[in-house]
Design a protein around this motif. Structure first.
Motif, PDB file in Angstrom:
ATOM      1  N   VAL A  50      36.120  37.983  39.440  1.00  0.00           N
ATOM      2  CA  VAL A  50      36.999  37.412  40.462  1.00  0.00           C
ATOM      3  C   VAL A  50      37.718  36.208  39.858  1.00  0.00           C
ATOM      4  N   ASN A  51      39.015  36.355  39.638  1.00  0.00           N
ATOM      5  CA  ASN A  51      39.838  35.255  39.134  1.00  0.00           C
ATOM      6  C   ASN A  51      40.344  34.466  40.336  1.00  0.00           C
ATOM      7  N   ASN A  52      39.567  33.455  40.720  1.00  0.00           N
ATOM      8  CA  ASN A  52      39.848  32.725  41.951  1.00  0.00           C
ATOM      9  C   ASN A  52      40.223  31.270  41.710  1.00  0.00           C
ATOM     10  N   ALA A  53      39.939  30.722  40.540  1.00  0.00           N
ATOM     11  CA  ALA A  53      40.205  29.310  40.282  1.00  0.00           C
ATOM     12  C   ALA A  53      41.696  29.024  40.367  1.00  0.00           C
ATOM     13  N   GLY A  54      42.028  27.852  40.897  1.00  0.00           N
ATOM     14  CA  GLY A  54      43.436  27.489  40.978  1.00  0.00           C
ATOM     15  C   GLY A  54      43.630  26.161  41.680  1.00  0.00           C
TER      16      GLY A  54
END
Length: 265
Positions: free
Chosen positions: A78-82
């Motif tokens: 899950v690419n959730n960082a931001g």
């Protein structure tokens, strides 16, 4: 037991999703910037904490090495960082901060984890703000443009979506992206668009909770027969603004060049 890696999991949607995945019996890797917050979320979920600052690409490379050794097979990434930042800043790597944290770093992490991702599900948190984004392949760091924090955020989210679509073509993974809706979160912790509103009392009445925002993420992580590269908003597949196979290929290759990677998967 599926293995799930979640970035941006020290708070907000990521933390809520980590708890939900763990409750379902998954082995969860909680990735966050703050050692204290990340450890607290991991401890509460019975998960394992990993710390990385996406404003430093060496942190991302080290994280990929550690995760690759720890998890030879990752079922869900899950690419959730931001984040969204009020003023233009340049990272130690020489890139504009928003595009690096929101796009370059997850692109790099995904590419470096290729050996662990065969057959995996890759889910990226995007945003309907992508509609105001603009991709300039010759100036992804916006050195020539007047800085607008919300437009930069939109551009980074458009890049996430286009990357997801190209990832679905190039890699042996199921890749999708989604808009979680308005969520009470610390996304705007550094200021910028909606920063004061998100912290206001009104926000708590009209925005989703992190658990509600994590719901579509959980669904997409395990749902069957998802359209390759699809962008979801409101539970439905939408054609994102700016979608163009030629641009998606060019963005992938240009990003690989900037990050010192080979263009293929």
């Amino acid at each position: 037991m599926p293995t799930v890696v979640i970035t941006g999991a020290s708070a907000g949607i990521g933390a809520a999703a980590a708890r939900r995945f763990a409750a379902l019996g998954a082995e969860v890797a909680v990735v966050g910037r703050s050692p204290e917050k990340t450890a607290a979320v991991a401890r509460a979920a019975g998960a394992e904490p990993f710390t990385a600052d996406f404003a430093k690409l060496d942190d991302v490379r080290a994280l990929a090495d550690t995760l690759g050794e720890r998890y030879p097979a990752i079922d869900v990434l899950v690419n959730n960082a931001g984040g969204q930042f009020g003023e233009r800043a340049v990272t130690v790597d020489g890139h504009e901060l928003t595009i690096q944290v929101n796009y370059f770093a997850p692109y790099l992490l995904t590419r470096l984890l290729a050996g662990s991702l065969t057959g995996a599900r890759v889910v990226s948190t995007a945003s309907n703000a992508h509609g105001i984004g603009r991709i300039d392949l010759d100036d992804l760091d916006a050195t020539e443009a007047r800085y607008n924090s919300f437009r930069r955020y939109g551009t980074s989210k458009l890049a996430n979506i286009l990357f997801t679509r190209e990832l679905a073509r190039r890699a042996p993974v199921t890749a999708v992206s989604f808009h979680p809706g308005g969520v009470v979160t610390d996304l705007f912790r550094e200021g910028g668009f909606l920063a004061s509103a998100v912290r206001s009392r009104l926000a708590g009445r009209v925005l989703k909770t992190p658990d509600q925002g994590a719901e579509p993420l959980l669904h997409l992580a395990f749902a069957s027969d998802l359209p390759a590269g699809a962008y979801f908003t409101g539970g439905r597949v939408r054609v994102p603004g700016g979608a163009d196979p030629e641009l998606e290929r060019a963005l992938w290759d240009r990003t690989a060049e900037l990050l010192g990677l080979a263009p293929g998967w």
